[in-house]
Design a protein around this motif. Structure first.
Motif, PDB file in Angstrom:
ATOM      1  N   LEU A 216       0.819  -1.211   0.000  1.00 17.19           N
ATOM      2  CA  LEU A 216       0.000   0.000   0.000  1.00 17.19           C
ATOM      3  C   LEU A 216       0.856   1.266   0.000  1.00 17.19           C
ATOM      4  O   LEU A 216       0.341   2.357  -0.281  1.00 17.19           O
ATOM      5  N   SER A 217       2.127   1.123   0.319  1.00 18.56           N
ATOM      6  CA  SER A 217       3.024   2.292   0.271  1.00 18.56           C
ATOM      7  C   SER A 217       3.857   2.318  -1.003  1.00 18.56           C
ATOM      8  O   SER A 217       4.531   3.310  -1.285  1.00 18.56           O
ATOM      9  N   ALA A 218       3.820   1.215  -1.781  1.00 18.93           N
ATOM     10  CA  ALA A 218       4.585   1.163  -3.030  1.00 18.93           C
ATOM     11  C   ALA A 218       3.748   1.714  -4.168  1.00 18.93           C
ATOM     12  O   ALA A 218       3.616   1.107  -5.242  1.00 18.93           O
ATOM     13  N   ILE A 219       3.163   2.876  -3.938  1.00 17.17           N
ATOM     14  CA  ILE A 219       2.233   3.501  -4.873  1.00 17.17           C
ATOM     15  C   ILE A 219       2.642   4.951  -5.075  1.00 17.17           C
ATOM     16  O   ILE A 219       3.021   5.624  -4.114  1.00 17.17           O
ATOM     17  N   GLY A 220       2.574   5.431  -6.313  1.00 10.59           N
ATOM     18  CA  GLY A 220       2.862   6.835  -6.558  1.00 10.59           C
ATOM     19  C   GLY A 220       3.820   7.014  -7.717  1.00 10.59           C
ATOM     20  O   GLY A 220       3.931   6.135  -8.589  1.00 10.59           O
ATOM     21  N   PRO A 221       4.529   8.165  -7.783  1.00 12.94           N
ATOM     22  CA  PRO A 221       5.497   8.393  -8.856  1.00 12.94           C
ATOM     23  C   PRO A 221       6.448   7.212  -8.995  1.00 12.94           C
ATOM     24  O   PRO A 221       6.910   6.640  -8.008  1.00 12.94           O
ATOM     25  N   ASP A 223       9.603   6.294  -9.882  1.00 14.84           N
ATOM     26  CA  ASP A 223      10.951   6.081  -9.341  1.00 14.84           C
ATOM     27  C   ASP A 223      10.922   5.779  -7.849  1.00 14.84           C
ATOM     28  O   ASP A 223      11.605   4.858  -7.374  1.00 14.84           O
ATOM     29  N   ALA A 224      10.139   6.538  -7.091  1.00 15.60           N
ATOM     30  CA  ALA A 224      10.067   6.306  -5.649  1.00 15.60           C
ATOM     31  C   ALA A 224       9.307   5.025  -5.340  1.00 15.60           C
ATOM     32  O   ALA A 224       9.713   4.245  -4.465  1.00 15.60           O
ATOM     33  N   ALA A 225       8.214   4.770  -6.059  1.00 11.45           N
ATOM     34  CA  ALA A 225       7.391   3.590  -5.773  1.00 11.45           C
ATOM     35  C   ALA A 225       8.120   2.296  -6.104  1.00 11.45           C
ATOM     36  O   ALA A 225       8.001   1.302  -5.381  1.00 11.45           O
ATOM     37  N   ILE A 226       8.897   2.279  -7.181  1.00 15.14           N
ATOM     38  CA  ILE A 226       9.603   1.044  -7.550  1.00 15.14           C
ATOM     39  C   ILE A 226      10.689   0.732  -6.536  1.00 15.14           C
ATOM     40  O   ILE A 226      10.986  -0.446  -6.256  1.00 15.14           O
ATOM     41  N   GLU A 227      11.276   1.771  -5.949  1.00 14.65           N
ATOM     42  CA  GLU A 227      12.271   1.539  -4.893  1.00 14.65           C
ATOM     43  C   GLU A 227      11.612   0.931  -3.664  1.00 14.65           C
ATOM     44  O   GLU A 227      12.165   0.032  -3.018  1.00 14.65           O
ATOM     45  N   ARG A 228      10.420   1.405  -3.312  1.00 10.09           N
ATOM     46  CA  ARG A 228       9.715   0.832  -2.161  1.00 10.09           C
ATOM     47  C   ARG A 228       9.302  -0.609  -2.445  1.00 10.09           C
ATOM     48  O   ARG A 228       9.345  -1.472  -1.555  1.00 10.09           O
ATOM     49  N   LEU A 229       8.899  -0.885  -3.699  1.00 11.74           N
ATOM     50  CA  LEU A 229       8.547  -2.258  -4.057  1.00 11.74           C
ATOM     51  C   LEU A 229       9.769  -3.159  -3.981  1.00 11.74           C
ATOM     52  O   LEU A 229       9.680  -4.302  -3.493  1.00 11.74           O
ATOM     53  N   ALA A 230      10.908  -2.671  -4.419  1.00 11.11           N
ATOM     54  CA  ALA A 230      12.142  -3.460  -4.339  1.00 11.11           C
ATOM     55  C   ALA A 230      12.524  -3.722  -2.885  1.00 11.11           C
ATOM     56  O   ALA A 230      12.993  -4.815  -2.538  1.00 11.11           O
ATOM     57  N   GLY A 231      12.315  -2.735  -2.019  1.00 15.54           N
ATOM     58  CA  GLY A 231      12.603  -2.930  -0.600  1.00 15.54           C
ATOM     59  C   GLY A 231      11.672  -3.943   0.044  1.00 15.54           C
ATOM     60  O   GLY A 231      12.072  -4.669   0.972  1.00 15.54           O
ATOM     61  N   PHE A 232      10.444  -4.023  -0.446  1.00 14.95           N
ATOM     62  CA  PHE A 232       9.474  -5.007   0.054  1.00 14.95           C
ATOM     63  C   PHE A 232       9.854  -6.427  -0.376  1.00 14.95           C
ATOM     64  O   PHE A 232       9.597  -7.401   0.340  1.00 14.95           O
ATOM     65  N   ASP A 233      10.503  -6.551  -1.531  1.00 15.19           N
ATOM     66  CA  ASP A 233      10.795  -7.864  -2.123  1.00 15.19           C
ATOM     67  C   ASP A 233      12.057  -8.476  -1.512  1.00 15.19           C
ATOM     68  O   ASP A 233      13.072  -8.658  -2.183  1.00 15.19           O
ATOM     69  N   LEU A 258       5.044   8.817 -15.315  1.00 13.33           N
ATOM     70  CA  LEU A 258       4.936   7.405 -14.966  1.00 13.33           C
ATOM     71  C   LEU A 258       4.660   7.236 -13.482  1.00 13.33           C
ATOM     72  O   LEU A 258       5.294   7.892 -12.646  1.00 13.33           O
ATOM     73  N   THR A 259       3.694   6.375 -13.176  1.00 13.79           N
ATOM     74  CA  THR A 259       3.373   6.052 -11.788  1.00 13.79           C
ATOM     75  C   THR A 259       3.268   4.534 -11.652  1.00 13.79           C
ATOM     76  O   THR A 259       3.260   3.796 -12.640  1.00 13.79           O
ATOM     77  N   LEU A 260       3.158   4.075 -10.396  1.00  8.83           N
ATOM     78  CA  LEU A 260       3.099   2.633 -10.124  1.00  8.83           C
ATOM     79  C   LEU A 260       2.059   2.359  -9.046  1.00  8.83           C
ATOM     80  O   LEU A 260       2.001   3.057  -8.030  1.00  8.83           O
ATOM     81  N   ASP A 261       1.244   1.365  -9.281  1.00 10.37           N
ATOM     82  CA  ASP A 261       0.317   0.824  -8.282  1.00 10.37           C
ATOM     83  C   ASP A 261       0.334  -0.690  -8.490  1.00 10.37           C
ATOM     84  O   ASP A 261      -0.504  -1.246  -9.193  1.00 10.37           O
ATOM     85  N   PRO A 262       1.311  -1.399  -7.907  1.00 10.25           N
ATOM     86  CA  PRO A 262       1.598  -2.783  -8.302  1.00 10.25           C
ATOM     87  C   PRO A 262       0.473  -3.774  -8.040  1.00 10.25           C
ATOM     88  O   PRO A 262       0.417  -4.819  -8.689  1.00 10.25           O
TER      89      PRO A 262
END
Length: 381
Positions: A216-221, A223-233, A258-262
């Protein structure tokens, strides 16, 4: 039916009047011309097919969204298409089964649903799109998103945003038979998907998906969201997906925001490893959606096929273009005008309106100029 309501249209259906009809043709032409330039061949499937064919070509297609009725000739159930993508799948698996892959096809036409989406009552929409069949690789995904952006830009859309998602994310993390990086048993998977879509942290915990909360925090612009997703993985289960998203994003640099909502799944009924939604500044709702999927061959002799594509729903763009369109010049041709002079002016781009009787008035007919002595003279107010 009374005299006052016999000409009313059903809820969610409307006529497209001038200049909206012209704007629709302009948008369609802009999108199809770009797709043609990239090698996508146009096909034109029928509005009505057997329900079984439309509903079985891809997993997740919902027959209950379709208008259905019995064919008096075959006594089988027919349906009005609610999505043209399954029809492209049928064409690829039948009439074009022997054509070399990857197969690139495009289309344009109306689709109809039993009811509107959310607060939007519209039941008939224009759908434009392209499908790349026989390949759902990273290269294919990059091409499809880039072509969708270029097509919408050519059609008149501005300041586009592309939101990436991974439609099968929960299934991937839960694993087969609940054995995965973040295991879930079968009856909890759908609940976790639903709460992630709703962005409801409390509901997610109650559904047994506490381990999925960081999504739920890996959402948004992007570059920042993909880093949070990588940290989750932390298990590496998403390493290849994250790398793919980064490569696709790099290809699109400067072409769109570009945005991300995985974990987003709304509208992605049959997409698999990759999905995206397109928005434009100043326009309500989405302009398009796409991603990877599988075409069911419905045949023991032929294997299912991977594919990737996009569908555009440009009605809001059409309305905006029609509202902003400047009045077109039109040349009034009086009674007894010289036909050769009129033909010459049409050949260089003039739009002409010929008088059919003495009662025809140039200004009332929307004309800005009148033909006199072989020349176009502006009508003074």
């Amino acid at each position: 039916m009374t005299d006052t309501d016999r000409d009313l249209l059903p809820e969610g259906l409307e006529d497209r009047l001038p200049p909206a009809a012209a704007a629709a043709a302009q948008v369609t032409r802009g999108v199809i011309d770009v797709l043609d330039a990239y090698g996508y061949d146009r096909v034109q499937p029928p509005m009505i097919e057997f329900e079984r064919s439309l509903a079985s070509r891809m997993a997740g297609i919902r027959a209950r969204k379709m208008f259905r009725f019995v064919d008096p000739a075959s006594l089988r159930t027919l349906a009005l298409r609610s999505d043209m993508t399954p029809q492209l799948g049928r064409i690829a698996s039948t009439g074009l089964a022997a054509t070399a892959r990857p197969l690139r096809l495009c289309y344009a036409g109306p689709v109809v649903t039993i009811k509107g989406d959310g607060l939007d009552p519209t039941r008939e929409r224009l759908q434009l799109g392209g499908e790349l069949i026989g390949n759902d690789s990273l290269a294919a995904a990059g091409e499809v998103v880039a072509v969708a952006i270029e097509a919408l830009t050519a059609a008149g859309a501005r300041n586009l945003t592309v939101d990436f998602t991974l439609p099968d994310l929960v299934d991937l993390l839960a694993g087969a038979d609940g054995i995965g990086a973040l295991p879930l048993n079968g009856d909890r998977i759908e609940a976790v998907r639903r709460e992630l879509d709703a962005k409801d942290a409390g509901g997610l915990v109650a559904a047994g998906g506490e381990a999925y909360l960081p999504l739920l925090s890996a959402i948004g612009p992007f570059d920042a969201a993909i880093e949070r997703l990588a940290g989750f993985d932390t298990t590496g289960a998403l390493t290849s997906r994250i790398a793919a998203l980064r490569e696709i994003a790099a290809r699109l640099a400067g072409k769109a925001r570009l945005t991300l909502d995985p974990s987003e799944r709304h509208g992605f009924e049959y997409q698999s490893w990759f999905g995206f939604t397109i928005y434009a500044e100043g326009l309500p709702g989405l302009l398009g959606r796409g991603g990877s999927y599988t075409i069911n061959s419905n045949s023991a002799e032929r294997a299912d096929e991977p594919a990737i594509g996009f569908s555009l729903y440009p009605d809001a763009l059409i309305d905006a273009l029609a509202a902003s369109e400047a009045k077109r010049d039109a040349l009034f041709l009086p009674l007894g005008h010289n036909a050769d002079h009129a033909a010459r002016l049409r050949a260089i781009g003039w739009r002409t309106v010929a008088a059919l009787g003495a009662c025809c008035d140039a200004q009332a007919l929307g004309c800005t100029h009148v033909l006199e002595a072989g020349e176009a003279l502006k009508i003074l107010p």
